[in-house]
Write a protein that holds these residues in place. Structure first.
Motif, PDB file in Angstrom:
ATOM      1  N   LEU A 181       0.842  -1.198   0.000  1.00  0.00           N
ATOM      2  CA  LEU A 181       0.000   0.000   0.000  1.00  0.00           C
ATOM      3  C   LEU A 181       0.880   1.252   0.000  1.00  0.00           C
ATOM      4  O   LEU A 181       0.620   2.206  -0.743  1.00  0.00           O
ATOM      5  N   ASP A 182       1.935   1.231   0.822  1.00  0.00           N
ATOM      6  CA  ASP A 182       2.833   2.397   0.900  1.00  0.00           C
ATOM      7  C   ASP A 182       3.483   2.678  -0.453  1.00  0.00           C
ATOM      8  O   ASP A 182       3.663   3.839  -0.838  1.00  0.00           O
ATOM      9  N   LEU A 183       3.834   1.616  -1.189  1.00  0.00           N
ATOM     10  CA  LEU A 183       4.434   1.819  -2.511  1.00  0.00           C
ATOM     11  C   LEU A 183       3.486   2.610  -3.410  1.00  0.00           C
ATOM     12  O   LEU A 183       3.880   3.590  -4.051  1.00  0.00           O
ATOM     13  N   LEU A 184       2.205   2.202  -3.424  1.00  0.00           N
ATOM     14  CA  LEU A 184       1.226   2.893  -4.283  1.00  0.00           C
ATOM     15  C   LEU A 184       1.059   4.351  -3.842  1.00  0.00           C
ATOM     16  O   LEU A 184       0.979   5.261  -4.671  1.00  0.00           O
ATOM     17  N   LYS A 188       2.242   8.296  -5.818  1.00  0.00           N
ATOM     18  CA  LYS A 188       1.471   9.553  -5.862  1.00  0.00           C
ATOM     19  C   LYS A 188       2.231  10.686  -5.173  1.00  0.00           C
ATOM     20  O   LYS A 188       2.171  11.830  -5.599  1.00  0.00           O
ATOM     21  N   ASN A 189       2.960  10.361  -4.116  1.00  0.00           N
ATOM     22  CA  ASN A 189       3.758  11.399  -3.433  1.00  0.00           C
ATOM     23  C   ASN A 189       4.869  11.906  -4.343  1.00  0.00           C
ATOM     24  O   ASN A 189       5.182  13.094  -4.355  1.00  0.00           O
ATOM     25  N   LEU A 190       5.428  10.985  -5.133  1.00  0.00           N
ATOM     26  CA  LEU A 190       6.534  11.351  -6.036  1.00  0.00           C
ATOM     27  C   LEU A 190       6.020  12.083  -7.272  1.00  0.00           C
ATOM     28  O   LEU A 190       6.689  12.982  -7.787  1.00  0.00           O
ATOM     29  N   ASP A 191       4.842  11.694  -7.763  1.00  0.00           N
ATOM     30  CA  ASP A 191       4.256  12.333  -8.947  1.00  0.00           C
ATOM     31  C   ASP A 191       2.742  12.166  -8.909  1.00  0.00           C
ATOM     32  O   ASP A 191       2.219  11.108  -9.295  1.00  0.00           O
ATOM     33  N   SER A 192       2.055  13.186  -8.449  1.00  0.00           N
ATOM     34  CA  SER A 192       0.598  13.075  -8.193  1.00  0.00           C
ATOM     35  C   SER A 192      -0.202  12.828  -9.470  1.00  0.00           C
ATOM     36  O   SER A 192      -1.340  12.374  -9.412  1.00  0.00           O
ATOM     37  N   ARG A 193       0.377  13.120 -10.650  1.00  0.00           N
ATOM     38  CA  ARG A 193      -0.371  12.904 -11.887  1.00  0.00           C
ATOM     39  C   ARG A 193      -0.203  11.477 -12.415  1.00  0.00           C
ATOM     40  O   ARG A 193      -0.855  11.077 -13.368  1.00  0.00           O
ATOM     41  N   MET A 194       0.695  10.693 -11.815  1.00  0.00           N
ATOM     42  CA  MET A 194       0.932   9.344 -12.340  1.00  0.00           C
ATOM     43  C   MET A 194      -0.209   8.413 -11.938  1.00  0.00           C
ATOM     44  O   MET A 194      -0.665   8.443 -10.792  1.00  0.00           O
ATOM     45  N   PHE A 195      -0.687   7.602 -12.881  1.00  0.00           N
ATOM     46  CA  PHE A 195      -1.774   6.677 -12.593  1.00  0.00           C
ATOM     47  C   PHE A 195      -1.220   5.464 -11.862  1.00  0.00           C
ATOM     48  O   PHE A 195      -0.132   4.973 -12.183  1.00  0.00           O
ATOM     49  N   THR A 196      -1.998   4.990 -10.886  1.00  0.00           N
ATOM     50  CA  THR A 196      -1.612   3.757 -10.201  1.00  0.00           C
ATOM     51  C   THR A 196      -2.694   2.708 -10.371  1.00  0.00           C
ATOM     52  O   THR A 196      -3.874   3.037 -10.586  1.00  0.00           O
ATOM     53  N   LYS A 197      -2.270   1.458 -10.277  1.00  0.00           N
ATOM     54  CA  LYS A 197      -3.171   0.330 -10.532  1.00  0.00           C
ATOM     55  C   LYS A 197      -2.761  -0.801  -9.613  1.00  0.00           C
ATOM     56  O   LYS A 197      -1.576  -0.929  -9.276  1.00  0.00           O
ATOM     57  N   LEU A 215     -10.272  -3.026  -1.083  1.00  0.00           N
ATOM     58  CA  LEU A 215     -10.633  -1.992  -2.058  1.00  0.00           C
ATOM     59  C   LEU A 215     -10.635  -0.617  -1.384  1.00  0.00           C
ATOM     60  O   LEU A 215     -10.116   0.358  -1.944  1.00  0.00           O
ATOM     61  N   ARG A 216     -11.144  -0.574  -0.145  1.00  0.00           N
ATOM     62  CA  ARG A 216     -11.176   0.692   0.600  1.00  0.00           C
ATOM     63  C   ARG A 216      -9.737   1.170   0.887  1.00  0.00           C
ATOM     64  O   ARG A 216      -9.409   2.336   0.680  1.00  0.00           O
ATOM     65  N   ASP A 217      -8.866   0.254   1.296  1.00  0.00           N
ATOM     66  CA  ASP A 217      -7.468   0.615   1.573  1.00  0.00           C
ATOM     67  C   ASP A 217      -6.781   1.155   0.311  1.00  0.00           C
ATOM     68  O   ASP A 217      -6.009   2.111   0.384  1.00  0.00           O
ATOM     69  N   LEU A 218      -7.084   0.545  -0.832  1.00  0.00           N
ATOM     70  CA  LEU A 218      -6.455   0.987  -2.087  1.00  0.00           C
ATOM     71  C   LEU A 218      -6.945   2.385  -2.477  1.00  0.00           C
ATOM     72  O   LEU A 218      -6.163   3.212  -2.942  1.00  0.00           O
ATOM     73  N   ARG A 219      -8.220   2.658  -2.209  1.00  0.00           N
ATOM     74  CA  ARG A 219      -8.724   4.010  -2.507  1.00  0.00           C
ATOM     75  C   ARG A 219      -8.110   5.027  -1.551  1.00  0.00           C
ATOM     76  O   ARG A 219      -7.888   6.167  -1.925  1.00  0.00           O
ATOM     77  N   LYS A 220      -7.801   4.594  -0.324  1.00  0.00           N
ATOM     78  CA  LYS A 220      -7.178   5.521   0.639  1.00  0.00           C
ATOM     79  C   LYS A 220      -5.792   5.969   0.130  1.00  0.00           C
ATOM     80  O   LYS A 220      -5.351   7.077   0.408  1.00  0.00           O
ATOM     81  N   VAL A 221      -5.117   5.110  -0.656  1.00  0.00           N
ATOM     82  CA  VAL A 221      -3.808   5.500  -1.212  1.00  0.00           C
ATOM     83  C   VAL A 221      -3.973   5.974  -2.663  1.00  0.00           C
ATOM     84  O   VAL A 221      -3.030   5.922  -3.459  1.00  0.00           O
ATOM     85  N   LYS A 222      -5.223   6.358  -3.001  1.00  0.00           N
ATOM     86  CA  LYS A 222      -5.554   6.997  -4.278  1.00  0.00           C
ATOM     87  C   LYS A 222      -5.287   6.115  -5.500  1.00  0.00           C
ATOM     88  O   LYS A 222      -4.948   6.602  -6.592  1.00  0.00           O
ATOM     89  N   CYS A 223      -5.401   4.806  -5.322  1.00  0.00           N
ATOM     90  CA  CYS A 223      -5.198   3.902  -6.460  1.00  0.00           C
ATOM     91  C   CYS A 223      -6.304   4.139  -7.486  1.00  0.00           C
ATOM     92  O   CYS A 223      -7.490   4.189  -7.122  1.00  0.00           O
TER      93      CYS A 223
END
Ligand code: SF4
Length: 286
Positions: A181-184, A188-197, A215-223
């Motif tokens: 989760l921290d990686l995802l 976003k911390n490194l580049d907020s415009r980059m898409f994550t999946k 799914l909720r945890d992934l949305r919390k890290v803006k996946c």
């Protein structure tokens, strides 16, 4: 272990000339694909659609996930020609969207991040507009390794959480749910415009509420994007299939994911993290 595979998991696909052509090209360029190494049920279809998920950094992994068919053991030297050969293959296949994945190389100081960056750069030298999606390992949580990949500006950074945290010891013993989760989040911390999946497999013994929590945890890290598919055991020596999940349940998870704010959710028995990966292309400019 449930009885035999239900009909919805039976793949009916006729090979076509493209399939052989792609296989020959991969051989000629000494390239590996996770499609072949992980024995993906969609390989026939994808190769015939002239697409594949390139697996870099050798065929041998330093980890021992019990669901995975990739070979574990003594790792191979990194092929310095690989970035150029992958780019050549992308050119020959005329791909608009390419997925690059790898085994996990905990033996390398940067976990192979520099090699990922070279592959991305070589592909962009062919055509800057090709959508490069990288499905990366966790680099043991190294921010400097992750920064090397993000700095090479792939369009999508994909990292699978694979299953629910309770099942990690039996499914991904050398991984950590929090680290993934921290990686995802760090992307976003490194580049907020980059898409994550990210992606998760079902049928390993997880409960419905645990899947919704992931799914909720992934949305919390803006996946942004999620793939949900049925786990299929490569052999009797791998983690058993605990349950074949009905397609209607996959539809429910898709709805839940979309309502949670995922921009794209692929959820069906034969979905894999890079299956029809190009379907998100239209979302990438919005
Ligand atoms: S780290 Fe990836 S390639 Fe290695 S065993 Fe686990 S799933 Fe397979």
């Amino acid at each position: 272990m449930p009885d035999k595979r239900p009909d919805w998991l039976k793949v009916k696909f006729r090979s076509d000339p493209n399939f052989e052509e792609v296989e020959k090209m991969l051989d000629r360029l000494s390239l590996n694909t996770v499609c072949a190494e992980a024995n993906c049920p969609n390989r026939m279809e994808c190769y015939s659609r002239r697409t594949a998920t390139f697996m870099i950094l050798g065929r041998i992994c330093t980890r021992n996930c019990t669901f995975c068919d990739v070979t574990k053991g003594q790792v191979q030297p990194v092929d310095p020609e690989e970035p150029l050969n992958v780019a050549r293959a992308v050119g020959e296949l005329n791909l608009n969207h390419v997925v690059i994945t790898s085994v996990t190389r905990d033996d390398l100081p940067d976990g192979g991040a520099g090699h990922f960056a070279q592959v991305i750069e070589k592909i962009k030298e062919i055509n800057e507009s090709i959508v490069v999606e990288v499905l990366i390992p966790d680099f043991m949580g190294s921010i400097s390794a992750l920064s090397e990949v993000v700095a090479a500006k792939p369009k999508i950074v994909n990292h699978n959480v694979e299953t629910v945290p309770r099942l990690y010891p039996g499914v991904r013993p050398m991984a950590s749910y929090r680290r993934s989760l921290d990686l995802l989040q760090n992307v976003k911390n490194l580049d907020s415009r980059m898409f994550t999946k990210s992606g998760i497999m079902l049928g390993l013994g997880e409960k419905k509420e645990e899947v919704v929590e992931v799914l909720r945890d992934l949305r919390k890290v803006k996946c942004d994007f999620i793939t949900i598919g049925q786990y299929l055991s490569p052999s009797k020596n791998h983690h058993p299939v605990v349950e074949y999940i009905h397609p209607d349940t996959f539809e429910e998870y898709k709805e839940i994911a979309v309502n949670m704010g995922f921009r794209y959710a692929a959820s069906a028995p034969l979905v894999r993290s890079s299956y029809h990966a190009d379907e998100v292309s239209k979302l990438l400019d919005s």
